[in-house]
Design an enzyme around this catalytic site. Structure first.
Site, PDB file in Angstrom:
ATOM      1  N   TYR A 154      36.198  63.355  42.693  1.00 60.56           N
ATOM      2  CA  TYR A 154      37.465  63.745  42.530  1.00 60.56           C
ATOM      3  C   TYR A 154      37.720  65.005  42.528  1.00 60.56           C
ATOM      4  O   TYR A 154      38.635  65.496  43.512  1.00 60.56           O
ATOM      5  CB  TYR A 154      36.991  63.096  40.719  1.00 60.56           C
ATOM      6  CG  TYR A 154      38.943  63.329  40.487  1.00 60.56           C
ATOM      7  CD1 TYR A 154      40.154  62.113  40.467  1.00 60.56           C
ATOM      8  CD2 TYR A 154      39.751  64.424  40.048  1.00 60.56           C
ATOM      9  CE1 TYR A 154      41.188  62.342  39.753  1.00 60.56           C
ATOM     10  CE2 TYR A 154      40.614  64.545  38.622  1.00 60.56           C
ATOM     11  CZ  TYR A 154      41.228  63.650  39.085  1.00 60.56           C
ATOM     12  OH  TYR A 154      42.813  63.494  38.575  1.00 60.56           O
ATOM     13  N   THR A 163      47.875  60.007  29.140  1.00 55.72           N
ATOM     14  CA  THR A 163      48.512  59.267  30.590  1.00 55.72           C
ATOM     15  C   THR A 163      47.633  58.076  30.633  1.00 55.72           C
ATOM     16  O   THR A 163      46.252  57.756  29.524  1.00 55.72           O
ATOM     17  CB  THR A 163      49.080  59.642  31.958  1.00 55.72           C
ATOM     18  OG1 THR A 163      47.289  59.544  32.571  1.00 55.72           O
ATOM     19  CG2 THR A 163      48.703  61.304  31.909  1.00 55.72           C
ATOM     20  N   ASP A 187      54.562  51.709  43.460  1.00 54.66           N
ATOM     21  CA  ASP A 187      53.231  51.947  42.759  1.00 54.66           C
ATOM     22  C   ASP A 187      52.266  50.269  43.679  1.00 54.66           C
ATOM     23  O   ASP A 187      52.815  49.577  44.339  1.00 54.66           O
ATOM     24  CB  ASP A 187      53.206  51.436  41.644  1.00 54.66           C
ATOM     25  CG  ASP A 187      52.270  52.387  39.954  1.00 54.66           C
ATOM     26  OD1 ASP A 187      50.753  51.489  40.726  1.00 54.66           O
ATOM     27  OD2 ASP A 187      52.348  53.529  39.926  1.00 54.66           O
ATOM     28  N   ILE A 239      46.474  65.165  30.867  1.00 54.29           N
ATOM     29  CA  ILE A 239      47.190  64.929  30.335  1.00 54.29           C
ATOM     30  C   ILE A 239      47.228  63.542  30.259  1.00 54.29           C
ATOM     31  O   ILE A 239      46.731  62.758  29.530  1.00 54.29           O
ATOM     32  CB  ILE A 239      48.433  64.720  31.416  1.00 54.29           C
ATOM     33  CG1 ILE A 239      48.659  66.095  32.200  1.00 54.29           C
ATOM     34  CG2 ILE A 239      49.234  65.266  31.542  1.00 54.29           C
ATOM     35  CD1 ILE A 239      49.180  67.511  31.879  1.00 54.29           C
ATOM     36  N   ASN A 272      51.901  61.707  44.489  1.00 52.41           N
ATOM     37  CA  ASN A 272      51.105  60.858  43.592  1.00 52.41           C
ATOM     38  C   ASN A 272      49.986  60.409  43.048  1.00 52.41           C
ATOM     39  O   ASN A 272      49.368  60.613  41.909  1.00 52.41           O
ATOM     40  CB  ASN A 272      52.194  61.266  41.779  1.00 52.41           C
ATOM     41  CG  ASN A 272      51.987  61.004  40.409  1.00 52.41           C
ATOM     42  OD1 ASN A 272      51.070  61.488  39.661  1.00 52.41           O
ATOM     43  ND2 ASN A 272      52.366  60.057  40.164  1.00 52.41           N
ATOM     44  N   LYS A 278      40.882  66.546  45.321  1.00 46.83           N
ATOM     45  CA  LYS A 278      41.566  67.609  45.002  1.00 46.83           C
ATOM     46  C   LYS A 278      42.116  68.049  45.354  1.00 46.83           C
ATOM     47  O   LYS A 278      42.921  68.775  45.624  1.00 46.83           O
ATOM     48  CB  LYS A 278      41.581  67.016  43.446  1.00 46.83           C
ATOM     49  CG  LYS A 278      41.841  65.750  42.441  1.00 46.83           C
ATOM     50  CD  LYS A 278      43.295  65.220  42.929  1.00 46.83           C
ATOM     51  CE  LYS A 278      43.767  63.611  42.137  1.00 46.83           C
ATOM     52  NZ  LYS A 278      45.151  63.364  42.515  1.00 46.83           N
TER      53      LYS A 278
HETATM   54  P1  NAP Z   1      47.899  56.639  35.887  1.00 49.90           P
HETATM   55  O1  NAP Z   1      48.318  56.677  35.098  1.00 49.90           O
HETATM   56  O2  NAP Z   1      47.079  56.109  36.343  1.00 49.90           O
HETATM   57  O3  NAP Z   1      49.109  56.842  36.584  1.00 49.90           O
HETATM   58  C1  NAP Z   1      48.364  56.202  37.821  1.00 49.90           C
HETATM   59  C2  NAP Z   1      49.344  55.159  39.414  1.00 49.90           C
HETATM   60  O4  NAP Z   1      49.155  54.924  40.102  1.00 49.90           O
HETATM   61  C3  NAP Z   1      48.789  53.596  37.718  1.00 49.90           C
HETATM   62  O5  NAP Z   1      50.465  53.058  38.097  1.00 49.90           O
HETATM   63  C4  NAP Z   1      48.095  53.083  39.123  1.00 49.90           C
HETATM   64  O6  NAP Z   1      48.344  51.681  38.905  1.00 49.90           O
HETATM   65  C5  NAP Z   1      48.434  53.698  40.884  1.00 49.90           C
HETATM   66  N1  NAP Z   1      47.566  53.585  41.598  1.00 49.90           N
HETATM   67  C6  NAP Z   1      46.837  53.557  41.847  1.00 49.90           C
HETATM   68  N2  NAP Z   1      46.261  53.483  43.197  1.00 49.90           N
HETATM   69  C7  NAP Z   1      46.993  53.379  43.748  1.00 49.90           C
HETATM   70  C8  NAP Z   1      47.199  52.882  45.067  1.00 49.90           C
HETATM   71  N3  NAP Z   1      46.213  52.770  46.169  1.00 49.90           N
HETATM   72  N4  NAP Z   1      48.339  53.311  45.698  1.00 49.90           N
HETATM   73  C9  NAP Z   1      49.182  53.360  44.641  1.00 49.90           C
HETATM   74  N5  NAP Z   1      48.804  53.388  43.578  1.00 49.90           N
HETATM   75  C10 NAP Z   1      47.997  52.993  42.872  1.00 49.90           C
HETATM   76  O7  NAP Z   1      47.737  58.323  35.959  1.00 49.90           O
HETATM   77  P2  NAP Z   1      48.093  59.247  35.768  1.00 49.90           P
HETATM   78  O8  NAP Z   1      47.540  60.240  35.237  1.00 49.90           O
HETATM   79  O9  NAP Z   1      50.157  59.357  35.340  1.00 49.90           O
HETATM   80  O10 NAP Z   1      47.861  59.789  37.088  1.00 49.90           O
HETATM   81  C11 NAP Z   1      48.828  60.540  38.127  1.00 49.90           C
HETATM   82  C12 NAP Z   1      48.671  61.538  38.542  1.00 49.90           C
HETATM   83  O11 NAP Z   1      48.362  62.484  37.870  1.00 49.90           O
HETATM   84  C13 NAP Z   1      46.745  61.451  39.350  1.00 49.90           C
HETATM   85  O12 NAP Z   1      46.722  61.693  41.221  1.00 49.90           O
HETATM   86  C14 NAP Z   1      45.703  61.485  38.959  1.00 49.90           C
HETATM   87  O13 NAP Z   1      44.488  61.929  39.652  1.00 49.90           O
HETATM   88  C15 NAP Z   1      46.419  63.464  39.043  1.00 49.90           C
HETATM   89  N6  NAP Z   1      45.939  63.985  37.502  1.00 49.90           N
HETATM   90  C16 NAP Z   1      46.276  63.069  35.749  1.00 49.90           C
HETATM   91  C17 NAP Z   1      46.044  63.666  34.841  1.00 49.90           C
HETATM   92  C18 NAP Z   1      45.607  63.653  34.136  1.00 49.90           C
HETATM   93  O14 NAP Z   1      45.238  64.263  33.069  1.00 49.90           O
HETATM   94  N7  NAP Z   1      46.278  62.477  34.159  1.00 49.90           N
HETATM   95  C19 NAP Z   1      45.488  65.462  35.150  1.00 49.90           C
HETATM   96  C20 NAP Z   1      45.492  65.793  36.555  1.00 49.90           C
HETATM   97  C21 NAP Z   1      45.876  65.130  37.780  1.00 49.90           C
HETATM   98  P3  NAP Z   1      46.664  50.990  38.305  1.00 49.90           P
HETATM   99  O15 NAP Z   1      47.569  51.285  37.055  1.00 49.90           O
HETATM  100  O16 NAP Z   1      46.899  49.277  38.998  1.00 49.90           O
HETATM  101  O17 NAP Z   1      45.879  51.503  38.446  1.00 49.90           O
END
Ligand code: NAP
Length: 251
Positions: A156, A191, A39, A189, A92, A160
């Site tokens: 986005y 998060t 991360d 989701i 991810n 995606k």
């Molecule tokens: P999250 O809680 O924000 O987790 C994402 C993690 O990735 C965070 O720890 C973030 O660090 C880290 N990150 C950001 N930029 C990065 C980089 N350049 N290199 C490496 N790590 C990086 O988000 P999540 O909801 O778990 O999302 C995970 C994935 O699922 C993403 O690809 C997101 O687009 C996708 N997704 C999420 C949802 C949803 O509703 N949550 C829906 C569809 C798809 P920081 O904390 O420092 O930013």
């Protein structure tokens, strides 16, 4: 949680400092795999390692900004150096510029860099190791916005959709090398990414109502699918964008 019998196997998870990535790192460890937790967020990454170790698993943190090729190379090398191989990779890490204008040059470039180039760089490095080993499994995180339009977020949506394209490309390119490549397409989701929205009661009701099942999904519900896709139980599944959205895209 199901144990998929991954003892002796090695998994790499990007964006594992929280949310879906952390839940998946824990799920891989539950199935017996050693996990390279990666991360940009070192605090979150270290917490994930502590959680895995507290549950009796093996994990190591490596900081990596997935948009930077040299850092991605070092991350994959670290997994091999520490654990001797690489069997599963969950690409991810991603950002959602909620509220920002994604037509701004800087915001657009950042979306592309993290969400799309990041996945390409990871696949490029991981596939080299997996080909030399004779196989492996990769899962990329797309979104329902990788399958349907989103009027608010051109960056986005485009990145995606691009992840689904990269997934189909990889599945074909490495099919005979024994590497399966799939994607997950989560709906809304709960998060840290969605927490600022969900904290507002009215907005939370709106988010819940966007899903026919009437609630946001949980990170574990994505993690379970990712580990299944990597496991031998999914041995004939490749190139598939798996929708996990409580019915949000059924209409
Ligand atoms: P999250 O809680 O924000 O987790 C994402 C993690 O990735 C965070 O720890 C973030 O660090 C880290 N990150 C950001 N930029 C990065 C980089 N350049 N290199 C490496 N790590 C990086 O988000 P999540 O909801 O778990 O999302 C995970 C994935 O699922 C993403 O690809 C997101 O687009 C996708 N997704 C999420 C949802 C949803 O509703 N949550 C829906 C569809 C798809 P920081 O904390 O420092 O930013």
């Amino acid at each position: 949680m199901i144990n998929y019998g991954m003892n002796g196997k090695v998994a790499l998870v990007t964006g594992a400092g929280g949310g879906i990535g952390r839940a998946t790192a824990l799920a891989f460890a539950h199935s017996g795999a050693s996990v390279l937790v990666s991360d940009v967020n070192a605090t979150g990454g270290a917490e994930t390692v502590t959680m895995i170790e507290a549950a009796g698993g093996k994990a190591l943190f490596q900081a990596c900004d997935v948009s930077q090729g040299d850092q991605v190379k070092a991350m994959v090398a670290k997994a091999v150096e520490a654990f001797g191989r690489l069997d599963y990779a969950f690409n991810n890490a991603g950002i959602n510029n909620m509220g920002a204008n994604e037509y701004d040059d800087d915001v657009w470039a950042k979306s592309l860099g993290v969400n799309l180039t990041g996945v390409m760089l990871c696949m490029r490095e991981e596939s080299e190791v997996m080909m030399a080993q004779g196989g492996g499994a990769i899962v990329n995180t797309s979104s329902i916005n990788g399958l349907v339009g989103n009027p608010a977020q051109p960056g986005y949506t485009a990145t995606k959709h691009g992840v689904v394209g990269l997934t189909r490309h990889g599945a074909l390119r490495w099919a005979k090398a024994g590497i399966r490549v799939n994607a997950v397409c989560p709906g809304v989701i709960e998060t840290p990414m969605t927490a600022p929205l969900a904290a507002n009661e009215e907005m939370r009701k709106l988010l819940d109502s966007m899903t026919p099942m009437g609630r946001m999904g949980q990170a574990d519900e994505i993690a379970n699918a990712v580990v299944w896709l990597c496991s031998d139980a999914a041995s004939f599944v490749t190139g598939h964008p798996l929708v996990i959205d409580g019915g949000a895209t059924v209409f």
